[in-house]
Design an enzyme around this catalytic site. Sequence first.
Site, PDB file in Angstrom:
ATOM      1  N   ALA A  87      17.867 -63.771  14.448  1.00 53.39           N
ATOM      2  CA  ALA A  87      19.197 -64.025  13.878  1.00 53.39           C
ATOM      3  C   ALA A  87      20.080 -62.791  13.971  1.00 53.39           C
ATOM      4  CB  ALA A  87      19.077 -64.408  12.401  1.00 53.39           C
ATOM      5  N   SER A 133      17.885 -69.408   4.463  1.00 53.11           N
ATOM      6  CA  SER A 133      18.317 -68.299   3.610  1.00 53.11           C
ATOM      7  C   SER A 133      18.969 -68.784   2.316  1.00 53.11           C
ATOM      8  CB  SER A 133      19.337 -67.464   4.392  1.00 53.11           C
ATOM      9  OG  SER A 133      20.048 -66.609   3.533  1.00 53.11           O
ATOM     10  N   GLU A 135      21.473 -67.568   1.232  1.00 52.15           N
ATOM     11  CA  GLU A 135      22.927 -67.555   1.485  1.00 52.15           C
ATOM     12  C   GLU A 135      23.454 -68.975   1.667  1.00 52.15           C
ATOM     13  OE1 GLU A 135      25.428 -64.882   1.845  1.00 52.15           O
ATOM     14  OE2 GLU A 135      23.877 -64.144   0.523  1.00 52.15           O
ATOM     15  N   TYR A 156      27.701 -66.705   8.734  1.00 54.16           N
ATOM     16  CA  TYR A 156      26.231 -66.626   8.785  1.00 54.16           C
ATOM     17  C   TYR A 156      25.615 -67.769   7.996  1.00 54.16           C
ATOM     18  CZ  TYR A 156      21.532 -65.100   7.400  1.00 54.16           C
ATOM     19  OH  TYR A 156      20.182 -65.057   7.142  1.00 54.16           O
TER      20      TYR A 156
HETATM   21  P1  NAP Z   1      16.451 -58.612  10.950  1.00 55.03           P
HETATM   22  O1  NAP Z   1      15.675 -57.414  10.524  1.00 55.03           O
HETATM   23  O2  NAP Z   1      17.912 -58.510  11.143  1.00 55.03           O
HETATM   24  O3  NAP Z   1      15.759 -59.139  12.309  1.00 55.03           O
HETATM   25  C1  NAP Z   1      16.391 -60.100  13.119  1.00 55.03           C
HETATM   26  C2  NAP Z   1      15.586 -60.246  14.386  1.00 55.03           C
HETATM   27  O4  NAP Z   1      16.247 -61.183  15.239  1.00 55.03           O
HETATM   28  C3  NAP Z   1      15.442 -58.951  15.208  1.00 55.03           C
HETATM   29  O5  NAP Z   1      14.181 -58.928  15.805  1.00 55.03           O
HETATM   30  C4  NAP Z   1      16.513 -59.119  16.258  1.00 55.03           C
HETATM   31  O6  NAP Z   1      16.280 -58.362  17.438  1.00 55.03           O
HETATM   32  C5  NAP Z   1      16.353 -60.601  16.541  1.00 55.03           C
HETATM   33  N1  NAP Z   1      17.495 -61.180  17.248  1.00 55.03           N
HETATM   34  C6  NAP Z   1      18.811 -61.045  16.978  1.00 55.03           C
HETATM   35  N2  NAP Z   1      19.544 -61.732  17.864  1.00 55.03           N
HETATM   36  C7  NAP Z   1      18.664 -62.311  18.727  1.00 55.03           C
HETATM   37  C8  NAP Z   1      18.801 -63.118  19.874  1.00 55.03           C
HETATM   38  N3  NAP Z   1      20.011 -63.481  20.337  1.00 55.03           N
HETATM   39  N4  NAP Z   1      17.682 -63.544  20.508  1.00 55.03           N
HETATM   40  C9  NAP Z   1      16.452 -63.166  20.075  1.00 55.03           C
HETATM   41  N5  NAP Z   1      16.266 -62.383  18.998  1.00 55.03           N
HETATM   42  C10 NAP Z   1      17.356 -61.961  18.326  1.00 55.03           C
HETATM   43  O7  NAP Z   1      16.208 -59.818   9.944  1.00 55.03           O
HETATM   44  P2  NAP Z   1      15.024 -60.035   8.870  1.00 55.03           P
HETATM   45  O8  NAP Z   1      15.443 -59.445   7.590  1.00 55.03           O
HETATM   46  O9  NAP Z   1      13.737 -59.658   9.490  1.00 55.03           O
HETATM   47  O10 NAP Z   1      15.098 -61.614   8.687  1.00 55.03           O
HETATM   48  C11 NAP Z   1      14.332 -62.499   9.504  1.00 55.03           C
HETATM   49  C12 NAP Z   1      14.959 -63.878   9.491  1.00 55.03           C
HETATM   50  O11 NAP Z   1      15.012 -64.361   8.156  1.00 55.03           O
HETATM   51  C13 NAP Z   1      16.401 -63.931   9.988  1.00 55.03           C
HETATM   52  O12 NAP Z   1      16.591 -65.191  10.585  1.00 55.03           O
HETATM   53  C14 NAP Z   1      17.229 -63.840   8.722  1.00 55.03           C
HETATM   54  O13 NAP Z   1      18.486 -64.428   8.924  1.00 55.03           O
HETATM   55  C15 NAP Z   1      16.359 -64.634   7.776  1.00 55.03           C
HETATM   56  N6  NAP Z   1      16.427 -64.275   6.363  1.00 55.03           N
HETATM   57  C16 NAP Z   1      16.292 -62.990   5.954  1.00 55.03           C
HETATM   58  C17 NAP Z   1      16.277 -62.702   4.598  1.00 55.03           C
HETATM   59  C18 NAP Z   1      16.087 -61.291   4.093  1.00 55.03           C
HETATM   60  O14 NAP Z   1      16.410 -61.041   2.925  1.00 55.03           O
HETATM   61  N7  NAP Z   1      15.554 -60.383   4.885  1.00 55.03           N
HETATM   62  C19 NAP Z   1      16.410 -63.740   3.667  1.00 55.03           C
HETATM   63  C20 NAP Z   1      16.534 -65.042   4.127  1.00 55.03           C
HETATM   64  C21 NAP Z   1      16.527 -65.310   5.480  1.00 55.03           C
HETATM   65  P3  NAP Z   1      16.752 -56.809  17.549  1.00 55.03           P
HETATM   66  O15 NAP Z   1      15.673 -56.012  16.856  1.00 55.03           O
HETATM   67  O16 NAP Z   1      16.802 -56.594  19.013  1.00 55.03           O
HETATM   68  O17 NAP Z   1      18.077 -56.699  16.857  1.00 55.03           O
HETATM   69  O1  F7E Z   2      24.300 -57.526   0.543  1.00 52.03           O
HETATM   70  C1  F7E Z   2      26.829 -56.234  -1.760  1.00 52.03           C
HETATM   71  C2  F7E Z   2      27.216 -57.358  -0.833  1.00 52.03           C
HETATM   72  O2  F7E Z   2      24.082 -57.062   2.979  1.00 52.03           O
HETATM   73  C3  F7E Z   2      23.844 -57.794  -0.760  1.00 52.03           C
HETATM   74  C4  F7E Z   2      20.535 -60.781   4.632  1.00 52.03           C
HETATM   75  O3  F7E Z   2      19.181 -60.475   4.846  1.00 52.03           O
HETATM   76  O4  F7E Z   2      20.053 -61.540   2.428  1.00 52.03           O
HETATM   77  C5  F7E Z   2      20.851 -60.646   3.157  1.00 52.03           C
HETATM   78  O5  F7E Z   2      22.229 -60.918   2.960  1.00 52.03           O
HETATM   79  C6  F7E Z   2      25.013 -57.683  -1.725  1.00 52.03           C
HETATM   80  C7  F7E Z   2      26.267 -58.454  -1.278  1.00 52.03           C
HETATM   81  O6  F7E Z   2      22.541 -58.740   1.850  1.00 52.03           O
HETATM   82  C8  F7E Z   2      27.608 -53.133  -0.058  1.00 52.03           C
HETATM   83  O7  F7E Z   2      28.594 -57.695  -0.992  1.00 52.03           O
HETATM   84  C9  F7E Z   2      27.946 -53.997  -2.011  1.00 52.03           C
HETATM   85  O8  F7E Z   2      26.790 -59.133  -2.377  1.00 52.03           O
HETATM   86  O9  F7E Z   2      22.219 -56.363   1.423  1.00 52.03           O
HETATM   87  P1  F7E Z   2      23.260 -57.335   1.775  1.00 52.03           P
HETATM   88  P2  F7E Z   2      23.064 -60.241   1.788  1.00 52.03           P
HETATM   89  O10 F7E Z   2      24.486 -60.353   2.155  1.00 52.03           O
HETATM   90  O11 F7E Z   2      22.649 -60.797   0.466  1.00 52.03           O
HETATM   91  C10 F7E Z   2      20.225 -62.922   2.768  1.00 52.03           C
HETATM   92  C11 F7E Z   2      19.270 -63.730   1.936  1.00 52.03           C
HETATM   93  C12 F7E Z   2      20.142 -63.185   4.213  1.00 52.03           C
HETATM   94  O12 F7E Z   2      19.734 -64.263   4.637  1.00 52.03           O
HETATM   95  C13 F7E Z   2      20.797 -62.205   5.107  1.00 52.03           C
HETATM   96  O13 F7E Z   2      20.270 -62.323   6.431  1.00 52.03           O
HETATM   97  O14 F7E Z   2      25.407 -56.306  -1.812  1.00 52.03           O
HETATM   98  N1  F7E Z   2      27.232 -54.901  -1.297  1.00 52.03           N
HETATM   99  N2  F7E Z   2      28.189 -52.916  -1.263  1.00 52.03           N
HETATM  100  C14 F7E Z   2      26.994 -54.397  -0.079  1.00 52.03           C
HETATM  101  N3  F7E Z   2      26.314 -54.896   0.972  1.00 52.03           N
HETATM  102  C15 F7E Z   2      26.222 -54.118   2.068  1.00 52.03           C
HETATM  103  N4  F7E Z   2      25.513 -54.582   3.137  1.00 52.03           N
HETATM  104  N5  F7E Z   2      26.812 -52.889   2.150  1.00 52.03           N
HETATM  105  C16 F7E Z   2      27.526 -52.352   1.113  1.00 52.03           C
HETATM  106  O15 F7E Z   2      28.047 -51.254   1.200  1.00 52.03           O
END
Ligand code: NAP
Ligand code: F7E
Length: 347
Positions: A87, A133, A135, A156
């Site tokens: 993603a 997610s 989100e 997203y």
């Molecule tokens: P991440 O660290 O941003 O990793 C995303 C992965 O997707 C990376 O390996 C990236 O490759 C790869 N990618 C991006 N664009 C691609 C493409 N066009 N084709 C193939 N691979 C691609 O995300 P994460 O935190 O591990 O999350 C894993 C999944 O769970 C994602 O789908 C995210 O949206 C979802 N998610 C995350 C959270 C969270 O809190 N972490 C919560 C809910 C859902 P590169 O390394 O080359 O960039």
């Molecule tokens: O923001 C606030 C921002 O970017 C969390 C992704 O893994 O989790 C992630 O999405 C909060 C938001 O994560 C800054 O506005 C304040 O309210 O760490 P984040 P996210 O947007 O919750 C979900 C579950 C996913 O699926 C996504 O892939 O923190 N915030 N100040 C900030 N956020 C960022 N990044 N940077 C700031 O300076």
Amino acid sequence: MKKALISGITGQDGSFLAELLLAKDYEVHGIVRRASTFNTDRLDPIYADPHEHGTALFLHYGDVTDGASLRHILEKAQPDEIYNLAAQSHVRVSFDQAEYTADVVATGTLRLLEAVRDFARNGRDVRFYQAGSSEMFGAAKPPQGETTPFYPRSPYAASKVAAHWYAVNYREAYGLFICNGILFNHESPRRGETFVTRKITRALTRIKLGLQKKLFLGNLDARRDWGYAGDYVEAMWLMLQQPSPDDYVVATGESYSVREFLEVAASYCGIDWTRCVEMDPRYLRPTEVDFLQGDSSKAQSRLGWKPRVGFEELVRMMVEHDLELARQEKTLWEAGHKVVQRGLSHG
Ligand code: NAP
Ligand code: F7E
């Protein structure tokens, strides 16, 4: 030996999941994007030279924007389980790159599902995990569970909602074994440095050692249900081991504000964050998600899953890791190397 294919293996979750599956004696295949620099750092601890015998980790160049590459990889890897983690996962960036985000997150999932549909048609029994997610709940009132209606607040999130429904539709239309995991935020020392938790622990530890002066953040009032990534990948695996496919919320059930995360991290660092943190409107989102708190009772009762790492332990783990990184940077700096100023324009 079971075989798994992970898209997004180079990301935070991909690296934890690959470790988990290797420990369970899977042969693990990962899709890696071609980049001009190495992007496999998170896999370093488990990577073995493919020329060596006995390696169970195989990396394939591919991209979810390139359907043909996905089909070739499925044919080569012949997986029993597929985890779609690829993603453009940064919510703020998705406002700048909305079409691209939809292409990767929504249509990318559709491409992989189409490839899997054909792969399964050849008689292959395959199970599919879709990385949904919290989100997707966006503006819906907490606590959010499987029956809470989605109300996405970013390109997203809207793309993840589309991917979720593609997955449900392919399950119902073609009888495929597909699970949607609806995971709330999960973090670790491997979290990307532009997500708020890691941005905070990286910056405060550098400030403590005199490598940086200020930390610029956006909205400190947003509340998130933060868990530990190592715990969450277990839930992904458990979903695919069930007798029938289903969708599950994965969360800790506790919610904290960004300000609270900052306070706990600063107290572990022994610094006063009010002296070094400033607000920068560029980190605000056009539409914010204010309050996420998940209800994971279904995952707890049906999968037997529960989170092991609590909030304070998670923050401590990240601070300790980043303090060590900052110490290494300081040693280099004292030896005359230039200190990198981090260009986190979108973080
Ligand atoms: P991440 O660290 O941003 O990793 C995303 C992965 O997707 C990376 O390996 C990236 O490759 C790869 N990618 C991006 N664009 C691609 C493409 N066009 N084709 C193939 N691979 C691609 O995300 P994460 O935190 O591990 O999350 C894993 C999944 O769970 C994602 O789908 C995210 O949206 C979802 N998610 C995350 C959270 C969270 O809190 N972490 C919560 C809910 C859902 P590169 O390394 O080359 O960039
Ligand atoms: O923001 C606030 C921002 O970017 C969390 C992704 O893994 O989790 C992630 O999405 C909060 C938001 O994560 C800054 O506005 C304040 O309210 O760490 P984040 P996210 O947007 O919750 C979900 C579950 C996913 O699926 C996504 O892939 O923190 N915030 N100040 C900030 N956020 C960022 N990044 N940077 C700031 O300076």
